[in-house]
Motif scaffolding. Structure first.
Motif, PDB file in Angstrom:
ATOM      1  N   LEU A  59       0.865  -1.233   0.023  1.00  0.00           N
ATOM      2  CA  LEU A  59      -0.072  -0.042  -0.122  1.00  0.00           C
ATOM      3  C   LEU A  59       0.836   1.370  -0.110  1.00  0.00           C
ATOM      4  O   LEU A  59       1.795   1.406   0.788  1.00  0.00           O
ATOM      5  N   VAL A  60       0.378   2.260  -0.882  1.00  0.00           N
ATOM      6  CA  VAL A  60       1.076   3.633  -0.641  1.00  0.00           C
ATOM      7  C   VAL A  60       0.182   4.245  -0.123  1.00  0.00           C
ATOM      8  O   VAL A  60       0.743   5.254   0.684  1.00  0.00           O
ATOM      9  N   ALA A  61      -0.988   4.610  -0.708  1.00  0.00           N
ATOM     10  CA  ALA A  61      -2.035   5.635   0.130  1.00  0.00           C
ATOM     11  C   ALA A  61      -3.405   5.413  -0.442  1.00  0.00           C
ATOM     12  O   ALA A  61      -3.747   4.587  -1.308  1.00  0.00           O
ATOM     13  N   VAL A  62      -4.283   5.434   0.370  1.00  0.00           N
ATOM     14  CA  VAL A  62      -5.890   5.061   0.458  1.00  0.00           C
ATOM     15  C   VAL A  62      -6.623   6.443   0.917  1.00  0.00           C
ATOM     16  O   VAL A  62      -5.986   7.136   1.638  1.00  0.00           O
ATOM     17  N   VAL A  63      -7.628   6.627   0.184  1.00  0.00           N
ATOM     18  CA  VAL A  63      -8.489   7.947   0.226  1.00  0.00           C
ATOM     19  C   VAL A  63      -9.929   7.083   0.522  1.00  0.00           C
ATOM     20  O   VAL A  63     -10.483   6.567  -0.359  1.00  0.00           O
ATOM     21  N   THR A  64     -10.496   7.794   1.674  1.00  0.00           N
ATOM     22  CA  THR A  64     -12.021   6.922   1.768  1.00  0.00           C
ATOM     23  C   THR A  64     -12.927   7.983   0.958  1.00  0.00           C
ATOM     24  O   THR A  64     -12.713   8.891   0.477  1.00  0.00           O
ATOM     25  N   SER A  65     -14.138   7.465   0.894  1.00  0.00           N
ATOM     26  CA  SER A  65     -15.043   8.066  -0.067  1.00  0.00           C
ATOM     27  C   SER A  65     -15.280   9.650   0.468  1.00  0.00           C
ATOM     28  O   SER A  65     -15.903  10.568  -0.066  1.00  0.00           O
ATOM     29  N   GLY A  66     -15.107   9.842   1.646  1.00  0.00           N
ATOM     30  CA  GLY A  66     -15.294  11.081   2.278  1.00  0.00           C
ATOM     31  C   GLY A  66     -14.051  12.062   2.513  1.00  0.00           C
ATOM     32  O   GLY A  66     -14.116  13.095   2.709  1.00  0.00           O
TER      33      GLY A  66
END
Length: 115
Positions: free
Chosen positions: A47-54
């Motif tokens: 994993l590098v980065a993740v963003v939620t729907s919010g």
């Protein structure tokens, strides 16, 4: 057909910048988390980065302060702005997203950082 299409990889010198894009296409009813992973030659995908729907981001320690993940929900697109690139950032970068409740992967885009 629901799919993720990435763009923006390439060759850059150490210290340079690149911006990756990943657009979801097809009949999209819902998109939850969207993220970026990378896989260096001979190593596992991480994993590098993740963003939620919010819009809440999370980053791997190795990229904090250098990479920024963002998303445009109107365009069903996630971005990864990569600054201060290092040779160790060289990898194939994959987009991942939960589309209509199912996890999908993009085809991958090569990022190469020369020293």
């Amino acid at each position: 057909q629901v799919q993720l299409v990435e763009s923006g990889g390439g060759l850059v010198q150490a210290g340079g910048s690149l911006r990756l894009s990943c657009a979801a296409s097809g009949r999209i009813l819902s998109i939850n988390d969207m993220g970026w992973y990378r896989q260096a030659l001979g190593k596992p995908r991480v994993l590098v980065a993740v963003v939620t729907s919010g819009g809440t981001p999370n980053y791997a320690d190795s990229v904090k302060g250098r990479f920024t993940i963002s998303r445009d929900n109107a365009k069903n697109t996630v971005y990864l702005q990569m600054n201060s690139l290092r040779p160790e950032d060289t990898a194939v970068y994959y987009c991942q997203a939960f589309l209509n409740g199912f996890m999908r992967w993009g085809q991958g885009t090569q990022v190469t950082v020369s020293s």
